[in-house]
Design a protein around this motif. Structure first.
Motif, PDB file in Angstrom:
ATOM      1  N   HIS A   1      -6.656   6.673   9.297  1.00 50.82           N
ATOM      2  CA  HIS A   1      -7.951   6.010   9.449  1.00 50.82           C
ATOM      3  C   HIS A   1      -9.111   6.948   9.120  1.00 50.82           C
ATOM      4  N   THR A   2      -8.941   8.239   9.416  1.00 48.98           N
ATOM      5  CA  THR A   2     -10.048   9.183   9.263  1.00 48.98           C
ATOM      6  C   THR A   2     -10.185   9.682   7.828  1.00 48.98           C
ATOM      7  N   PHE A   3      -9.055  10.101   7.233  1.00 51.80           N
ATOM      8  CA  PHE A   3      -9.163  10.646   5.875  1.00 51.80           C
ATOM      9  C   PHE A   3      -7.953  10.310   5.010  1.00 51.80           C
ATOM     10  N   GLY A   4      -7.243   9.232   5.334  1.00 53.50           N
ATOM     11  CA  GLY A   4      -6.089   8.847   4.537  1.00 53.50           C
ATOM     12  C   GLY A   4      -6.469   8.621   3.082  1.00 53.50           C
ATOM     13  N   ARG A   5      -5.600   9.039   2.200  1.00 58.05           N
ATOM     14  CA  ARG A   5      -5.836   8.907   0.749  1.00 58.05           C
ATOM     15  C   ARG A   5      -5.040   7.719   0.231  1.00 58.05           C
ATOM     16  N   VAL A   6      -5.721   6.757  -0.336  1.00 59.91           N
ATOM     17  CA  VAL A   6      -5.063   5.558  -0.857  1.00 59.91           C
ATOM     18  C   VAL A   6      -4.533   5.861  -2.255  1.00 59.91           C
ATOM     19  N   LEU A   7      -3.223   5.802  -2.404  1.00 65.44           N
ATOM     20  CA  LEU A   7      -2.591   6.001  -3.705  1.00 65.44           C
ATOM     21  C   LEU A   7      -2.332   4.681  -4.410  1.00 65.44           C
ATOM     22  N   HIS A   8      -2.242   3.627  -3.603  1.00 67.20           N
ATOM     23  CA  HIS A   8      -1.989   2.293  -4.170  1.00 67.20           C
ATOM     24  C   HIS A   8      -2.338   1.239  -3.128  1.00 67.20           C
ATOM     25  N   GLY A   9      -2.966   0.141  -3.549  1.00 67.25           N
ATOM     26  CA  GLY A   9      -3.113  -1.040  -2.720  1.00 67.25           C
ATOM     27  C   GLY A   9      -4.165  -0.958  -1.639  1.00 67.25           C
ATOM     28  N   ALA A  10      -3.862  -1.589  -0.520  1.00 67.25           N
ATOM     29  CA  ALA A  10      -4.816  -1.776   0.564  1.00 67.25           C
ATOM     30  C   ALA A  10      -5.082  -0.484   1.316  1.00 67.25           C
ATOM     31  N   PRO A  11      -6.294  -0.322   1.851  1.00 62.84           N
ATOM     32  CA  PRO A  11      -6.583   0.861   2.678  1.00 62.84           C
ATOM     33  C   PRO A  11      -5.939   0.742   4.050  1.00 62.84           C
ATOM     34  N   PRO A  12      -5.775   1.848   4.767  1.00 62.78           N
ATOM     35  CA  PRO A  12      -5.126   1.805   6.083  1.00 62.78           C
ATOM     36  C   PRO A  12      -5.785   0.843   7.067  1.00 62.78           C
ATOM     37  N   GLY A  13      -7.106   0.742   7.031  1.00 60.23           N
ATOM     38  CA  GLY A  13      -7.792  -0.134   7.972  1.00 60.23           C
ATOM     39  C   GLY A  13      -7.434  -1.600   7.837  1.00 60.23           C
TER      40      GLY A  13
ATOM     41  N   LEU B   1       3.702  10.886   2.924  1.00 59.52           N
ATOM     42  CA  LEU B   1       3.306   9.564   2.444  1.00 59.52           C
ATOM     43  C   LEU B   1       3.739   8.474   3.403  1.00 59.52           C
ATOM     44  N   ILE B   2       3.024   7.357   3.340  1.00 58.32           N
ATOM     45  CA  ILE B   2       3.403   6.116   4.015  1.00 58.32           C
ATOM     46  C   ILE B   2       3.396   5.018   2.964  1.00 58.32           C
ATOM     47  N   ALA B   3       4.476   4.238   2.889  1.00 56.55           N
ATOM     48  CA  ALA B   3       4.516   3.071   2.009  1.00 56.55           C
ATOM     49  C   ALA B   3       4.663   1.814   2.861  1.00 56.55           C
ATOM     50  N   VAL B   4       3.862   0.817   2.558  1.00 59.42           N
ATOM     51  CA  VAL B   4       3.936  -0.461   3.265  1.00 59.42           C
ATOM     52  C   VAL B   4       4.542  -1.483   2.305  1.00 59.42           C
ATOM     53  N   LEU B   5       5.714  -2.011   2.664  1.00 58.01           N
ATOM     54  CA  LEU B   5       6.399  -3.008   1.836  1.00 58.01           C
ATOM     55  C   LEU B   5       6.095  -4.405   2.358  1.00 58.01           C
ATOM     56  N   ASP B   6       6.162  -5.392   1.466  1.00 55.78           N
ATOM     57  CA  ASP B   6       5.772  -6.747   1.879  1.00 55.78           C
ATOM     58  C   ASP B   6       6.939  -7.586   2.376  1.00 55.78           C
ATOM     59  N   HIS B   7       8.085  -6.950   2.615  1.00 59.85           N
ATOM     60  CA  HIS B   7       9.268  -7.681   3.064  1.00 59.85           C
ATOM     61  C   HIS B   7      10.048  -6.811   4.041  1.00 59.85           C
ATOM     62  N   PRO B   8      10.889  -7.415   4.871  1.00 62.01           N
ATOM     63  CA  PRO B   8      11.657  -6.615   5.847  1.00 62.01           C
ATOM     64  C   PRO B   8      12.529  -5.565   5.174  1.00 62.01           C
ATOM     65  N   VAL B   9      12.698  -4.449   5.860  1.00 63.71           N
ATOM     66  CA  VAL B   9      13.506  -3.347   5.317  1.00 63.71           C
ATOM     67  C   VAL B   9      14.948  -3.565   5.762  1.00 63.71           C
ATOM     68  N   ARG B  10      15.646  -4.390   5.011  1.00 66.17           N
ATOM     69  CA  ARG B  10      17.049  -4.699   5.303  1.00 66.17           C
ATOM     70  C   ARG B  10      17.963  -3.786   4.484  1.00 66.17           C
TER      71      ARG B  10
ATOM     72  N   ALA C   1       0.844  -1.196   0.000  1.00 61.90           N
ATOM     73  CA  ALA C   1       0.000   0.000   0.000  1.00 61.90           C
ATOM     74  C   ALA C   1       0.872   1.236   0.000  1.00 61.90           C
ATOM     75  N   VAL C   2       0.324   2.317  -0.533  1.00 59.09           N
ATOM     76  CA  VAL C   2       0.911   3.645  -0.411  1.00 59.09           C
ATOM     77  C   VAL C   2      -0.227   4.595  -0.061  1.00 59.09           C
ATOM     78  N   TRP C   3      -0.057   5.363   0.999  1.00 62.98           N
ATOM     79  CA  TRP C   3      -1.100   6.282   1.469  1.00 62.98           C
ATOM     80  C   TRP C   3      -0.541   7.691   1.598  1.00 62.98           C
ATOM     81  N   ALA C   4      -1.410   8.652   1.445  1.00 62.44           N
ATOM     82  CA  ALA C   4      -1.099  10.042   1.772  1.00 62.44           C
ATOM     83  C   ALA C   4      -1.829  10.420   3.051  1.00 62.44           C
ATOM     84  N   HIS C   5      -1.171  11.244   3.866  1.00 56.96           N
ATOM     85  CA  HIS C   5      -1.814  11.805   5.044  1.00 56.96           C
ATOM     86  C   HIS C   5      -1.488  13.296   5.077  1.00 56.96           C
ATOM     87  N   GLY C   6      -1.769  13.966   6.182  1.00 58.44           N
ATOM     88  CA  GLY C   6      -1.485  15.395   6.265  1.00 58.44           C
ATOM     89  C   GLY C   6      -2.334  16.196   5.290  1.00 58.44           C
TER      90      GLY C   6
END
Length: 244
Positions: free
Chosen positions: A113-125, A42-51, A21-26
């Motif tokens: 959770h309140t008004f995050g904007r989904v730019l890609h993938g799954a929603p914050p919830g 922005l917040i990006a959620v990756l599917d693997h550890p950040v090594r 997922a990638v979300w916008a906030h602020g």
């Protein structure tokens, strides 16, 4: 529009890392975004550890974006599904043209959770647990008491536009969150400030610069504005914290 072009290029560059997922906030998500003035948070959620290799790829990604207009305002924190629930964890973040680690605060989580904007993938919830009201309130009080109240006593800060703007707007947003349990935008905070007793001259100054394109102030007004802001914020923060 430069903002859309930058976001498109960022999402394209991020795709090889398979973000969940990638979300916008602020401001970008909350309807208060002003191009060229607001940050792109922005917040990006990756599917693997950040090594180490992932850190290198993220640094390279952002370095390649530097030529883009507004790239200096793009800030992104990188989570994984396994680490996202830990509100105290420090996550890899690109901001101010460098990499470091910082937490995703309860305010940011609540915004998502309140008004995050989904730019890609799954929603914050689908990834982030909800923020308990008590956790959000406790964070807001700590931020006002332990950070902002201390900074009010550092006079040199308050000749700078950014300190005046964020100090007053953050106080107004904190007050509404504690009193009403809801989040408001910076624009809404400007409307709230006069009712909280903030100096009208300073509120008008912020509004002119943020939304009317007025130039930065100079001369005696800068010093007077700093004094007005500090004289107001110190007691106002003390009262808010004492009543919480």
């Amino acid at each position: 529009m430069p903002t859309d072009a930058l976001l498109d290029r960022f999402l394209t560059a991020l795709a090889p890392l398979d973000p969940v997922a990638v979300w916008a906030h602020g401001s970008l998500a909350g309807g208060d975004y002003v191009e060229g003035r607001s940050d792109l948070d922005l917040i990006a959620v990756l599917d693997h550890p950040v090594r180490a290799r992932t850190v290198w790829r993220i640094a390279l990604l952002h370095a390649r974006l530097r030529a883009e207009p507004l790239a200096g305002r793009l800030h992104c924190t990188y989570l994984t599904p396994g680490t996202a629930a830990d509100a105290g964890r420090h996550h890899l973040t690109w901001a101010h043209q460098r990499l470091f680690r910082r937490p995703v605060t309860p305010v940011t989580r609540a915004e998502l959770h309140t008004f995050g904007r989904v730019l890609h993938g799954a929603p914050p919830g689908d990834v982030l647990p909800p923020v308990p009201d008590g956790e959000l309130a406790a964070f807001v009080v700590r931020d006002q008491r332990d950070f902002w109240r201390r900074e009010v006593d550092r006079a040199a800060n308050w000749t700078q536009d950014v300190w005046v703007d964020l100090g007053l707007l953050t106080f107004a947003r904190a007050t509404v969150t504690l009193r009403e349990g809801r989040l408001i935008s910076k624009r809404e905070a400007l409307d709230v400030l006069p009712g909280l007793g903030a100096p009208g001259e300073v509120v008008a100054d912020i509004r002119r610069r943020r939304y009317d394109g007025a130039p930065p102030p100079a001369g005696e007004w800068v010093r007077r504005r700093a004094l007005l802001t500090r004289d107001y914020l110190g007691p106002a923060i003390d009262g808010l914290v004492a009543g919480s």
